[in-house]
Design a protein around this motif. Structure first.
Motif, mmCIF file in Angstrom:
data_model
loop_
_atom_site.group_PDB
_atom_site.id
_atom_site.type_symbol
_atom_site.label_atom_id
_atom_site.label_comp_id
_atom_site.label_asym_id
_atom_site.label_seq_id
_atom_site.Cartn_x
_atom_site.Cartn_y
_atom_site.Cartn_z
ATOM 1 N N VAL A 131 0.831 -1.211 0.000
ATOM 2 C CA VAL A 131 0.000 0.000 0.000
ATOM 3 C C VAL A 131 0.858 1.251 0.000
ATOM 4 O O VAL A 131 0.661 2.181 -0.788
ATOM 5 N N ASN A 132 1.841 1.294 0.934
ATOM 6 C CA ASN A 132 2.767 2.423 1.027
ATOM 7 C C ASN A 132 2.039 3.779 1.039
ATOM 8 O O ASN A 132 1.044 3.943 1.725
ATOM 9 N N GLU A 133 2.516 4.725 0.238
ATOM 10 C CA GLU A 133 1.957 6.076 0.259
ATOM 11 C C GLU A 133 0.545 6.155 -0.323
ATOM 12 O O GLU A 133 -0.179 7.119 -0.090
ATOM 13 N N ALA A 181 -13.574 5.677 -9.797
ATOM 14 C CA ALA A 181 -12.347 6.158 -10.436
ATOM 15 C C ALA A 181 -11.171 6.152 -9.458
ATOM 16 O O ALA A 181 -10.074 5.676 -9.797
ATOM 17 N N THR A 182 -11.384 6.675 -8.260
ATOM 18 C CA THR A 182 -10.300 6.686 -7.273
ATOM 19 C C THR A 182 -9.964 5.272 -6.812
ATOM 20 O O THR A 182 -8.807 4.966 -6.528
ATOM 21 N N GLY A 183 -10.965 4.397 -6.760
ATOM 22 C CA GLY A 183 -10.710 3.009 -6.401
ATOM 23 C C GLY A 183 -9.895 2.296 -7.461
ATOM 24 O O GLY A 183 -8.990 1.504 -7.156
ATOM 25 N N PHE A 209 -2.118 0.851 -8.260
ATOM 26 C CA PHE A 209 -0.865 0.980 -7.516
ATOM 27 C C PHE A 209 -0.663 -0.137 -6.499
ATOM 28 O O PHE A 209 0.477 -0.426 -6.129
ATOM 29 N N THR A 210 -1.756 -0.753 -6.014
ATOM 30 C CA THR A 210 -1.624 -1.767 -4.976
ATOM 31 C C THR A 210 -1.786 -3.195 -5.502
ATOM 32 O O THR A 210 -1.136 -4.118 -5.019
ATOM 33 N N TRP A 211 -2.667 -3.365 -6.474
ATOM 34 C CA TRP A 211 -2.927 -4.711 -7.000
ATOM 35 C C TRP A 211 -2.295 -4.934 -8.366
ATOM 36 O O TRP A 211 -2.299 -6.040 -8.889
ATOM 37 N N GLY A 212 -1.804 -3.855 -8.984
ATOM 38 C CA GLY A 212 -1.145 -3.983 -10.273
ATOM 39 C C GLY A 212 -2.081 -3.997 -11.461
ATOM 40 O O GLY A 212 -1.664 -4.286 -12.579
ATOM 41 N N ALA A 213 -3.369 -3.709 -11.248
ATOM 42 C CA ALA A 213 -4.346 -3.697 -12.343
ATOM 43 C C ALA A 213 -5.394 -2.629 -12.055
ATOM 44 O O ALA A 213 -5.715 -2.352 -10.896
#
Length: 237
Positions: A48-50, A107-109, A115-119
């Protein structure tokens, strides 16, 4: 709290005064939560990071969507009990605001998922349920445009609006929990944002952001409703 939120939402949407106080509060909460949410230190979680900062935007959008859609349903119920053009307009404009917030939430999801799941999108129960819920509400807008008779349009729209909300809640909160493991926080085997990853510092930003987005939803509905009433008045003249 839900009853208070619906009552307060109706009051703010139908308010005829300038509403400087609560609108100023809305601006302060949104700007403050956005600025502080970008600057504060956040938990350093793997993967998750930033991107966890999106919590201050993505989740409040869904909260505000649910609240304004609930207000829309209440207007529809009131219309069926005592039909009036005013209640139909308020229900319609509230639903449109909810749809806009729902699309922003998707859209934000999607951005967060990239960035977190790669898709951008995965066959996740929560994601698919949210998409279906938005399609149901999209059909609400199409349905309204398919009637020429105003009273028939308002009556059918009110009934469908109640059905749409009743269908959206299970799609968003019930069925995903019953469908097994999920990548989305809050699902089976994946804890939601609680003491594990939502520390006290983040809560101080998250809760004001939720309040700010809910107030913004009511503000947006108030503005769109006033434009709708002005258009009706112009057409009558």
């Amino acid at each position: 709290m839900t009853v208070a939120g619906v009552w307060g939402g109706q009051f703010l949407i139908e308010q005829r005064t300038s509403g400087v106080v609560w609108k100023s509060l809305t601006v302060l909460l949104l700007l403050g939560a956005s600025a502080v949410g970008i600057l504060i230190a956040v938990p350093r979680l793997p993967i998750v990071n930033e991107s966890i900062r999106n919590l201050f935007f993505h989740v409040p959008m869904w909260f505000s969507m649910i609240m304004v859609l609930l207000v829309s349903v209440w207007y529809s119920i009131r219309y069926l009990r005592n039909p009036s053009e005013r209640l139909d307009v308020l229900a319609h404009e509230s639903a449109k605001t909810g749809i806009v917030l729902g699309l922003l939430g998707l859209a934000t999801g999607s951005l967060w998922a990239r960035f977190t799941w790669g898709a951008w999108w995965t066959p996740d129960p929560r994601l698919n349920g949210a998409a279906v819920a938005m399609l149901i509400y999209g059909a609400y807008l199409v349905l309204r445009g398919s009637f020429r008779d105003e009273q028939q349009r308002a009556r059918v729209s009110a009934i469908y609006n109640i059905f749409a909300f009743a269908a959206a809640i299970p799609l968003l909160f019930v069925l995903p929990r019953l469908s097994g493991p999920s990548l989305h926080p809050g699902q089976t085997g994946n804890p939601g944002f609680n003491q594990y990853d939502l520390d006290n510092t983040m809560r101080q930003v998250f809760y004001p952001a939720v309040i700010g987005w809910i107030l913004f939803a009511f503000w947006l509905t108030q503005v769109s409703s006033r434009f709708a009433f002005l258009k009706l008045k112009h057409d009558e003249n």
